[in-house]
Design a protein around this motif. Structure first.
Motif, PDB file in Angstrom:
ATOM      1  N   SER A 203       0.734  -1.114  -0.111  1.00 28.92           N
ATOM      2  CA  SER A 203      -0.040   0.049   0.094  1.00 28.92           C
ATOM      3  C   SER A 203       0.914   1.250  -0.105  1.00 28.92           C
ATOM      4  O   SER A 203       0.675   2.159  -0.623  1.00 28.92           O
ATOM      5  N   ARG A 206       1.863   1.975  -3.637  1.00 27.03           N
ATOM      6  CA  ARG A 206       0.661   2.382  -4.596  1.00 27.03           C
ATOM      7  C   ARG A 206       0.365   3.801  -4.170  1.00 27.03           C
ATOM      8  O   ARG A 206       0.177   4.607  -4.944  1.00 27.03           O
ATOM      9  N   LEU A 210       1.458   5.537  -7.583  1.00 32.72           N
ATOM     10  CA  LEU A 210       0.611   5.843  -8.402  1.00 32.72           C
ATOM     11  C   LEU A 210       0.037   7.236  -8.614  1.00 32.72           C
ATOM     12  O   LEU A 210      -0.297   8.037  -7.699  1.00 32.72           O
ATOM     13  N   ASP A 214      -2.589   7.481 -13.982  1.00 26.69           N
ATOM     14  CA  ASP A 214      -2.785   5.947 -13.926  1.00 26.69           C
ATOM     15  C   ASP A 214      -4.246   5.689 -13.719  1.00 26.69           C
ATOM     16  O   ASP A 214      -4.528   4.448 -14.109  1.00 26.69           O
ATOM     17  N   VAL A 215      -4.920   6.247 -12.916  1.00 27.53           N
ATOM     18  CA  VAL A 215      -6.250   5.689 -12.331  1.00 27.53           C
ATOM     19  C   VAL A 215      -7.517   6.432 -13.221  1.00 27.53           C
ATOM     20  O   VAL A 215      -8.740   6.013 -13.147  1.00 27.53           O
ATOM     21  N   ALA A 296      -2.248   9.969  -6.842  1.00 28.61           N
ATOM     22  CA  ALA A 296      -3.598   9.375  -6.762  1.00 28.61           C
ATOM     23  C   ALA A 296      -3.779   9.647  -5.401  1.00 28.61           C
ATOM     24  O   ALA A 296      -5.278  10.094  -4.886  1.00 28.61           O
ATOM     25  N   ASP A 328     -12.891   4.463  -8.391  1.00 27.20           N
ATOM     26  CA  ASP A 328     -11.574   4.320  -9.102  1.00 27.20           C
ATOM     27  C   ASP A 328     -10.370   4.344  -7.968  1.00 27.20           C
ATOM     28  O   ASP A 328      -9.588   3.510  -8.284  1.00 27.20           O
ATOM     29  N   LEU A 329     -10.435   5.129  -7.098  1.00 28.90           N
ATOM     30  CA  LEU A 329      -9.328   5.054  -6.173  1.00 28.90           C
ATOM     31  C   LEU A 329      -9.261   3.790  -5.286  1.00 28.90           C
ATOM     32  O   LEU A 329      -8.303   3.305  -4.900  1.00 28.90           O
ATOM     33  N   MET A 331     -10.710   0.954  -6.400  1.00 31.50           N
ATOM     34  CA  MET A 331     -10.160  -0.230  -6.980  1.00 31.50           C
ATOM     35  C   MET A 331      -8.879  -0.219  -7.273  1.00 31.50           C
ATOM     36  O   MET A 331      -8.226  -1.374  -7.654  1.00 31.50           O
ATOM     37  N   ALA A 332      -7.964   1.083  -7.277  1.00 34.20           N
ATOM     38  CA  ALA A 332      -6.634   0.966  -7.578  1.00 34.20           C
ATOM     39  C   ALA A 332      -5.825   0.908  -5.961  1.00 34.20           C
ATOM     40  O   ALA A 332      -4.691   0.855  -6.057  1.00 34.20           O
ATOM     41  N   LYS A 333      -6.847   0.574  -5.121  1.00 34.51           N
ATOM     42  CA  LYS A 333      -6.211   0.277  -3.832  1.00 34.51           C
ATOM     43  C   LYS A 333      -5.370   1.412  -3.007  1.00 34.51           C
ATOM     44  O   LYS A 333      -4.492   1.226  -2.257  1.00 34.51           O
ATOM     45  N   VAL A 334      -5.806   2.698  -3.542  1.00 34.32           N
ATOM     46  CA  VAL A 334      -5.257   3.826  -2.857  1.00 34.32           C
ATOM     47  C   VAL A 334      -5.977   4.268  -1.563  1.00 34.32           C
ATOM     48  O   VAL A 334      -5.227   4.623  -0.856  1.00 34.32           O
TER      49      VAL A 334
END
Length: 335
Positions: A203, A206, A210, A214-215, A296, A328-329, A331-334
């Motif tokens: 994490s 990311r 990220l 990118d997202v 992100a 979106d964040l 899903m990107a695991k931000v």
């Protein structure tokens, strides 16, 4: 039938007694680490300089509990800019010693300084010419005397009531290893970005690697309508793009507003005519936006700061280049 290996508490052991013992353990270990800080001297500086000058890698070794501590020290060094790995001393005697060169530095951990498995490595390491740093609780031990640099990690007492289980001594050695790693990190100018590159799968990586670009949704996936469009057109665009919002653009295709699901609910509650109402009448003017090159995690901070779930992405000239929402964040695991 009682389960094997599970012991019951003594009848006399109250919660107060258990907590008192636990606090004594923590107090002893804290005291020993504090004493360790007061004993740091030129030897520590020499160890840092030796590792900084190392053209190879740091090889950490130790047996038993010292080996477990050494494994963690090697991992911390490697993740903070100092190439390092752990070598089991028993395996070293059966071929793994071939991984070590004269360009490396060996950190050997042993509280007694007399572990047979470590002492067996001293003659070949001396022949190779690899410098040795010992972390030990015994400055007069064979290991400490043979080392090029001795780091004193002795403790006045173990936290174990029997005085047998390595507790305070392993904590002291671990803390000394952390002190080495952090000092080296600082001297190398190791940055947050460097740390992220060493942790791309976690994490932390990311969050630091990220970027918004990118997202974000881009191209035809960006929901957008003109400021003169009807609310109905805006609803259709939101439905097609599935982002829960749409950007509202002026005649030059620059964003001047945003319309979200929340705005839609409020519009319906007010009984607004979706055919006769223009987007200019229901949009939020001056929408929050972010640059595509920002992290992100910065987008997440903006959303949390202003209690919003969507952001428009614009370039330096104010042109709409993307859009994203909280999903979106996620899903990107931000988040």
């Amino acid at each position: 039938m009682a389960h094997m290996g599970i012991s019951k508490l003594k009848p006399s052991n109250s919660a107060t007694t258990l907590l008192q013992l636990a606090r004594e353990v923590l107090a002893i270990e804290a005291r020993e680490v504090q004493a360790l800080a007061g004993r740091l001297d030129q030897s520590f500086v020499n160890a840092v300089e030796l590792i900084l000058q190392c053209r190879g890698r740091v090889v950490v070794t130790g047996i038993g509990k010292s080996g477990h501590i050494g494994n963690k020290i090697a991992a911390t060094l490697a993740s903070t800019g100092t190439p390092a790995f752990f070598m089991h001393p028993a395996e070293a005697s059966h071929g793994d010693l071939g991984m070590i060169t004269r360009d490396d530095v060996v950190i050997a951990l042993s509280n007694s300084g007399e572990a047979d498995e470590l002492l067996a490595l001293l003659p070949p390491l001396k022949r190779i010419g690899t410098p040795i740093i010992s972390i030990s609780g015994n400055r007069h031990s064979t290991l400490s005397k043979a080392a090029d640099i001795f780091l004193d990690a002795h403790v006045s007492q173990e936290a174990c009531p029997l005085g047998l289980a390595p507790t305070a001594s392993t904590t002291a050695a671990l803390a000394l290893g952390d002190a080495l790693a952090v000092t080296l990190l600082d001297q190398r100018g190791f940055s947050r970005e460097d740390f992220a590159l060493a942790h791309p799968g976690g994490s932390i990586g990311r969050r630091l690697l990220l970027h918004v670009q990118d997202v974000m949704r881009s191209g035809d996936d960006i929901p957008a309508v003109s400021v003169s469009s009807s609310l109905k057109d805006g609803l259709l665009e939101m439905s097609r793009k599935g982002l829960g919002m749409t950007a509202v653009l002026d005649a030059a295709d620059k964003p001047v507003g945003i319309f979200t699901d929340g705005d839609l609910r409020r519009a319906f509650e007010a009984g607004i005519d979706i055919n006769g109402t223009r987007m200019a009448d229901v949009m939020h003017a001056h929408p929050r936006s972010i640059l595509p090159g920002q992290l992100a995690v910065d987008a997440l901070a903006l959303m949390e700061q202003y209690s919003i779930s969507s952001l428009l992405v614009v370039d330096q000239q104010g042109n709409l280049v993307g859009a994203l929402n909280m999903h979106d964040l996620l899903m990107a695991k931000v988040v």
